[in-house]
Design an enzyme around this catalytic site. Sequence first.
Site, PDB file in Angstrom:
ATOM      1  N   SER A   1       0.829  -1.201   0.000  1.00 43.61           N
ATOM      2  CA  SER A   1       0.000   0.000   0.000  1.00 43.61           C
ATOM      3  C   SER A   1       0.865   1.253   0.000  1.00 43.61           C
ATOM      4  O   SER A   1       1.924   1.302   0.633  1.00 43.61           O
ATOM      5  CB  SER A   1      -0.952  -0.032   1.193  1.00 43.61           C
ATOM      6  OG  SER A   1      -0.593   0.941   2.153  1.00 43.61           O
ATOM      7  N   LYS A   2       0.385   2.240  -0.728  1.00 38.53           N
ATOM      8  CA  LYS A   2       1.119   3.486  -0.893  1.00 38.53           C
ATOM      9  C   LYS A   2       1.338   4.139   0.477  1.00 38.53           C
ATOM     10  O   LYS A   2       2.375   4.715   0.750  1.00 38.53           O
ATOM     11  CB  LYS A   2       0.280   4.399  -1.797  1.00 38.53           C
ATOM     12  CG  LYS A   2       0.922   5.712  -2.132  1.00 38.53           C
ATOM     13  CD  LYS A   2       0.074   6.454  -3.136  1.00 38.53           C
ATOM     14  CE  LYS A   2       0.566   7.868  -3.340  1.00 38.53           C
ATOM     15  NZ  LYS A   2      -0.217   8.621  -4.297  1.00 38.53           N
ATOM     16  N   ARG A   3       0.322   4.027   1.327  1.00 39.68           N
ATOM     17  CA  ARG A   3       0.364   4.705   2.611  1.00 39.68           C
ATOM     18  C   ARG A   3       1.299   3.983   3.596  1.00 39.68           C
ATOM     19  O   ARG A   3       2.085   4.608   4.282  1.00 39.68           O
ATOM     20  CB  ARG A   3      -1.062   4.758   3.172  1.00 39.68           C
ATOM     21  CG  ARG A   3      -1.322   5.813   4.207  1.00 39.68           C
ATOM     22  CD  ARG A   3      -2.823   5.961   4.444  1.00 39.68           C
ATOM     23  NE  ARG A   3      -3.520   4.688   4.533  1.00 39.68           N
ATOM     24  CZ  ARG A   3      -3.546   3.923   5.624  1.00 39.68           C
ATOM     25  NH1 ARG A   3      -2.939   4.302   6.716  1.00 39.68           N
ATOM     26  NH2 ARG A   3      -4.221   2.780   5.617  1.00 39.68           N
ATOM     27  N   LYS A   4       1.217   2.646   3.607  1.00 41.09           N
ATOM     28  CA  LYS A   4       1.952   1.916   4.644  1.00 41.09           C
ATOM     29  C   LYS A   4       3.352   1.483   4.226  1.00 41.09           C
ATOM     30  O   LYS A   4       4.189   1.221   5.079  1.00 41.09           O
ATOM     31  CB  LYS A   4       1.173   0.636   5.002  1.00 41.09           C
ATOM     32  CG  LYS A   4      -0.109   0.871   5.742  1.00 41.09           C
ATOM     33  CD  LYS A   4      -0.603  -0.452   6.312  1.00 41.09           C
ATOM     34  CE  LYS A   4      -2.091  -0.580   6.183  1.00 41.09           C
ATOM     35  NZ  LYS A   4      -2.588  -1.924   6.166  1.00 41.09           N
TER      36      LYS A   4
END
Length: 569
Positions: free
Chosen positions: A294-297
């Site tokens: 994931s881009k965020r994590k």
Amino acid sequence: MDYNALSELLFPDVTDTPEALEEKYPPRNLPEGAVVSRMGPSPTGFVHLGNLVQGMTSERMCHQSGGVLFLRVEDTDSKREVPGAIEMLIEGLSHYGINFDEGAVLGGEKGSYGPYKQSLRGPIYHIYAKKLVQEGKAYPCFCTEEELAAMHSAQEAAKENFGYYGKYAVWRDRSMEDIKAALEEGKPWVLRFRSEGSIEHKIKFTDGIKGALELTENDIDHVLLKSDGIPTYHFAHVVDDHLMRTTHVVRGDEWLSSLPLHIQLTAALGFKLPKYLHVGTLQKMDGTSKRKLSKRKDPELALSFYREQGYPTQSVYEYIMTILNSNFEDWRRANPMAPVGDFKFSPKKMNPAGALFDENKLRDVSKDVISRMTAAQVYDGVLDWAQEYDPGFVELLERDPDYARAILAIGRGGKKPRKDFAVWSEVKPYMSFFYPEIFEPDYTAPEGMSADDMAEILRAYYRQRVRFGNESHTSLEADSAAWFEGVKELAGELGYCPDTKLYRSEPEKWKGSVGDVSMAIRIAVCGRQQSPDLYEVMRVMCSVDGGLFIGRLKCAAEALGADTAGWDE
Ligand code: GLU
């Protein structure tokens, strides 16, 4: 309904025909089996591993088959557009050897199947939109956002499928009068596809990666043109890939659910269906379960991460190849020095569920890749990296490039090359003992040896060196065997067994073995217990400054509490 009249009403300015487009963009003149594929990124400015996976897949398929790889900019959603995003993508991928033959390029575009920016292709989409209306395959819908939202709520309450279909497709069969009236009122409209599909039906389909699939037919009248006349992805994809003569659509598997619509649309437009390869999303282990990156994590999803960390591009490339094609590792083992382009990539060997990303494995692959490089290549790689991320190290590297390369050459090139580092940022600590400015020694004596004993060894070795060397102590025996003879001699004099095997059979007779003696020297010279071949280390040190390692013997002894004042007497 007079569909012809409706098409004129909706698209009065469109006079060009699909036939003219067919002529303008003729089938490509390529050998049998040549793959034409593309990347169609949206210019959002985030270049990620998924782009690389898709890019490598299409690039290999195109260039292995003598085909064409092109870049199409899918910029129909201007809200998400980031300036410079395409340049970032082109440059990002080109680091990994993914170069486009055609399409968007830095500063413009090349090729005769353009324009390659969807925002410049408006008139083309409208030609096909008009044709679909003429044939009764598409119609205008004047529903407002509120009406669509109310429809969604009604479907939710009735536990029905969402979407514009069946009785919910309220503009599907409206009269010309209603349409004219709505147009005259200036109501905004979208163009919808008239789906003839039913969810009772299944379509059989073979995907180039996922294999045989059975998909439910699409019954939804999807939007083809938004109210500003801009096409949706679905419509643009089908039109563009036809006119650009794409033979293989390689894309993320998030599009698989729209495939039934794309198949319908392709048929409605009378196009030949290209082959599809839906690439599974990259996953990673999170505890004991797998999940999508994931881009965020996960910072490792961004391609920029690898450059910042100092992974050579070849390492990332070979690692991705390793997870894309299960036979790549075996091939590499059998052909350690072959250019990676010699490997025969096959999409059939890709994991349909998506490859599993593992940074430890990337590190292993990277160590292998770097171990196959020449010292000059390593030097160039690390220098290039340091220029951006460690300017202080650049100074040291550039002060004496030959010295730096000689250090990097230690343990390189043989049958079993050393594998000391996976990323360029590890080179500086690895080399640090060659540079007094960054040397941070740990002179702790090896296990089982007292500080006094170690200082004693260092003193003896120092005196042997001084005896052996000339005034500046730069001399070292001519080869490692001769040097080791000297160490053995020293060991014997100090009560250490000169022969390791012999020592093992009667350890109580000795203070230790020659191995302990050389370890003590290694710790003094390198400031650590692990180092490349000690003789080679000292040889390289002597090439610039013989005093360097001689001086270290005293430093270490002093750090161990010894008085070195009498060493030179
Ligand atoms: N713009 C689409 C995306 O970024 C392209 C998909 C495709 O390759 O067709 O996902």
